[in-house]
Design a protein around this motif. Structure first.
Motif, mmCIF file in Angstrom:
data_model
loop_
_atom_site.group_PDB
_atom_site.id
_atom_site.type_symbol
_atom_site.label_atom_id
_atom_site.label_comp_id
_atom_site.label_asym_id
_atom_site.label_seq_id
_atom_site.Cartn_x
_atom_site.Cartn_y
_atom_site.Cartn_z
ATOM 1 N N ILE A 194 0.832 -1.204 0.000
ATOM 2 C CA ILE A 194 0.000 0.000 0.000
ATOM 3 C C ILE A 194 0.871 1.260 0.000
ATOM 4 O O ILE A 194 0.632 2.202 -0.756
ATOM 5 C CB ILE A 194 -0.958 -0.002 1.200
ATOM 6 C CG1 ILE A 194 -2.021 -1.092 1.026
ATOM 7 C CG2 ILE A 194 -1.631 1.364 1.364
ATOM 8 C CD1 ILE A 194 -2.918 -1.275 2.234
ATOM 9 N N ASP A 195 1.891 1.285 0.844
ATOM 10 C CA ASP A 195 2.793 2.448 0.888
ATOM 11 C C ASP A 195 3.472 2.666 -0.467
ATOM 12 O O ASP A 195 3.654 3.806 -0.910
ATOM 13 C CB ASP A 195 3.848 2.259 1.977
ATOM 14 C CG ASP A 195 3.273 2.403 3.376
ATOM 15 O OD1 ASP A 195 2.169 2.970 3.515
ATOM 16 O OD2 ASP A 195 3.919 1.942 4.331
ATOM 17 N N HIS A 196 3.846 1.572 -1.102
ATOM 18 C CA HIS A 196 4.471 1.666 -2.424
ATOM 19 C C HIS A 196 3.510 2.274 -3.441
ATOM 20 O O HIS A 196 3.886 3.139 -4.237
ATOM 21 C CB HIS A 196 4.909 0.261 -2.864
ATOM 22 C CG HIS A 196 5.487 0.211 -4.236
ATOM 23 N ND1 HIS A 196 6.786 0.586 -4.530
ATOM 24 C CD2 HIS A 196 4.936 -0.172 -5.426
ATOM 25 C CE1 HIS A 196 7.008 0.440 -5.819
ATOM 26 N NE2 HIS A 196 5.908 -0.014 -6.395
ATOM 27 N N LEU A 197 2.254 1.850 -3.411
ATOM 28 C CA LEU A 197 1.263 2.390 -4.346
ATOM 29 C C LEU A 197 0.995 3.871 -4.074
ATOM 30 O O LEU A 197 0.843 4.670 -5.003
ATOM 31 C CB LEU A 197 -0.032 1.597 -4.253
ATOM 32 C CG LEU A 197 0.040 0.131 -4.690
ATOM 33 C CD1 LEU A 197 -1.309 -0.547 -4.475
ATOM 34 C CD2 LEU A 197 0.469 -0.001 -6.143
ATOM 35 N N LEU A 198 0.947 4.232 -2.795
ATOM 36 C CA LEU A 198 0.690 5.628 -2.447
ATOM 37 C C LEU A 198 1.830 6.545 -2.888
ATOM 38 O O LEU A 198 1.632 7.755 -3.021
ATOM 39 C CB LEU A 198 0.470 5.758 -0.940
ATOM 40 C CG LEU A 198 -0.824 5.138 -0.402
ATOM 41 C CD1 LEU A 198 -0.860 5.221 1.118
ATOM 42 C CD2 LEU A 198 -2.053 5.819 -1.007
ATOM 43 N N ALA A 199 3.007 5.975 -3.122
ATOM 44 C CA ALA A 199 4.158 6.766 -3.570
ATOM 45 C C ALA A 199 4.178 6.963 -5.086
ATOM 46 O O ALA A 199 5.120 7.575 -5.612
ATOM 47 C CB ALA A 199 5.457 6.100 -3.124
ATOM 48 N N THR A 200 3.164 6.481 -5.782
ATOM 49 C CA THR A 200 3.094 6.669 -7.237
ATOM 50 C C THR A 200 3.059 8.160 -7.570
ATOM 51 O O THR A 200 2.242 8.899 -7.015
ATOM 52 C CB THR A 200 1.839 5.986 -7.808
ATOM 53 O OG1 THR A 200 1.850 4.604 -7.441
ATOM 54 C CG2 THR A 200 1.795 6.105 -9.328
ATOM 55 N N PRO A 201 3.920 8.630 -8.459
ATOM 56 C CA PRO A 201 3.948 10.067 -8.758
ATOM 57 C C PRO A 201 2.744 10.499 -9.582
ATOM 58 O O PRO A 201 2.110 9.681 -10.270
ATOM 59 C CB PRO A 201 5.239 10.225 -9.566
ATOM 60 C CG PRO A 201 5.406 8.894 -10.241
ATOM 61 C CD PRO A 201 4.918 7.877 -9.241
ATOM 62 N N GLU A 202 2.432 11.773 -9.519
ATOM 63 C CA GLU A 202 1.434 12.352 -10.415
ATOM 64 C C GLU A 202 2.147 12.751 -11.708
ATOM 65 O O GLU A 202 3.211 13.366 -11.672
ATOM 66 C CB GLU A 202 0.779 13.562 -9.751
ATOM 67 C CG GLU A 202 -0.021 13.200 -8.495
ATOM 68 C CD GLU A 202 -0.723 14.410 -7.909
ATOM 69 O OE1 GLU A 202 -0.692 15.482 -8.554
ATOM 70 O OE2 GLU A 202 -1.292 14.275 -6.812
ATOM 71 N N TYR A 218 5.558 2.920 -21.879
ATOM 72 C CA TYR A 218 5.667 4.342 -21.573
ATOM 73 C C TYR A 218 6.886 4.920 -22.284
ATOM 74 O O TYR A 218 7.977 4.332 -22.263
ATOM 75 C CB TYR A 218 5.795 4.561 -20.079
ATOM 76 C CG TYR A 218 4.554 4.209 -19.297
ATOM 77 C CD1 TYR A 218 3.460 5.073 -19.270
ATOM 78 C CD2 TYR A 218 4.464 3.020 -18.583
ATOM 79 C CE1 TYR A 218 2.323 4.756 -18.564
ATOM 80 C CE2 TYR A 218 3.328 2.695 -17.869
ATOM 81 C CZ TYR A 218 2.260 3.563 -17.863
ATOM 82 O OH TYR A 218 1.124 3.245 -17.171
ATOM 83 N N ALA A 219 6.705 6.066 -22.902
ATOM 84 C CA ALA A 219 7.831 6.705 -23.581
ATOM 85 C C ALA A 219 8.883 7.186 -22.591
ATOM 86 O O ALA A 219 10.080 7.162 -22.878
ATOM 87 C CB ALA A 219 7.325 7.876 -24.434
ATOM 88 N N ASP A 220 8.452 7.629 -21.422
ATOM 89 C CA ASP A 220 9.370 8.076 -20.377
ATOM 90 C C ASP A 220 9.984 6.851 -19.709
ATOM 91 O O ASP A 220 9.284 6.063 -19.066
ATOM 92 C CB ASP A 220 8.597 8.899 -19.342
ATOM 93 C CG ASP A 220 9.498 9.485 -18.265
ATOM 94 O OD1 ASP A 220 10.629 8.992 -18.085
ATOM 95 O OD2 ASP A 220 9.051 10.428 -17.577
ATOM 96 N N PRO A 221 11.298 6.635 -19.849
ATOM 97 C CA PRO A 221 11.907 5.425 -19.272
ATOM 98 C C PRO A 221 11.774 5.358 -17.764
ATOM 99 O O PRO A 221 11.761 4.256 -17.197
ATOM 100 C CB PRO A 221 13.376 5.530 -19.707
ATOM 101 C CG PRO A 221 13.592 6.966 -20.046
ATOM 102 C CD PRO A 221 12.281 7.470 -20.559
ATOM 103 N N THR A 222 11.669 6.495 -17.083
ATOM 104 C CA THR A 222 11.509 6.452 -15.627
ATOM 105 C C THR A 222 10.134 5.899 -15.242
ATOM 106 O O THR A 222 9.981 5.346 -14.149
ATOM 107 C CB THR A 222 11.703 7.845 -15.015
ATOM 108 O OG1 THR A 222 10.674 8.728 -15.469
ATOM 109 C CG2 THR A 222 13.061 8.412 -15.383
#
Length: 258
Positions: A194-202, A218-222
């Motif tokens: 859950i903590d990992h999912l909540l850290a998903t960037p906008e 995804y075109a953005d490699p990050t």
């Protein structure tokens, strides 16, 4: 009805699994099967220490828990009583439910996912994109495919869900140890995910895609290097992702009560 919360818990897993197992498929290609766990199975040690987030003891029950490998009828009967047989047939993969929920949650921090282990069926409709070449991106119309799962989560009584989860927890713990994590506590892993999912960037839209081979990425490699779980929260759209995160915060609060 006590089983309402059991469906609540499975519903949360549905939101994660339904998006996570469905990689970008603009040309209906199929990925090969992926092992259900990336961790080797060491010799089973005794529990080295208590859980970081212990669950409260559930109230006494009239019936004992079924054995893990015999638990599907109990779970499916509960779901059919709550949802009706047609809804169960539409959403649920009826085999090895507890085991598949456990492996789905565990895989959300990884970069691979085992579709054959999903506890739910895929959302309907085809993956939709907009543009082409350098302008290829996820179409906003694609997000609506996941909205029914998000709406389901928002109807959940999280407190009751965790109470029933605590009742069935020995089965989840056994499934987690069988997955290759003896001596580890599944609820601690659940909170970690859950903590990992909540850290998903906008991420600013549109989310650009490339097609280096057959499947879109995804075109953005990050972003492409992120976990299956974080990719899914990006894939379902910013509004759906925010609503799922809000529900995950509620769930975390209940799972970590001391």
């Amino acid at each position: 009805m006590k089983y309402r919360a059991l469906w609540t818990f499975i519903g949360l897993a549905m939101i994660a699994a339904a998006a996570a197992l469905y990689y970008f498929r603009p040309w209906d290609a199929t990925r090969p099967p992926i092992p259900q766990s990336q961790a080797p199975a060491p010799a089973a040690p005794a529990m080295a220490q208590g859980p970081r987030f212990p669950l409260p003891a559930p109230p006494p029950q009239d019936k004992p828990l079924p054995k893990l490998n015999e638990s599907d009828p109990t779970v499916l009967e509960a779901l059919a009583t709550l949802m009706g047989p047609k809804a169960v047939a539409s959403f649920i993969q009826p085999e090895s439910l507890v085991r598949h929920i456990v492996v789905t949650i565990d895989n959300l921090t990884r970069q691979t996912f085992a579709p054959q282990m999903s506890p739910v069926k895929l959302p309907g409709g085809a993956f939709r994109t907009t543009g082409k070449g350098d302008t290829l991106a996820i179409a906003k119309e694609n997000y609506s495919r996941y909205t029914p799962y998000v709406r389901l989560a928002e109807t959940i009584d999280t407190k009751r869900a965790v109470e029933v989860y605590a009742r069935f927890y020995p089965l989840f713990q056994q499934a987690y140890e069988d997955l290759g994590f003896p001596g580890k506590h599944f609820n601690d892993r659940f909170v970690e995910v859950i903590d990992h999912l909540l850290a998903t960037p906008e991420v600013k839209e549109p989310i650009q895609l490339v097609v280096p081979h057959v499947l879109a990425e995804y075109a953005d490699p990050t972003l492409q290097e992120r976990s299956t779980g974080q990719k899914l929260l990006l894939r379902i759209g910013p509004e759906n992702g925010a609503r799922v995160k809000a529900k995950l915060r509620e769930l975390r609060a209940q799972l970590t009560k001391q």
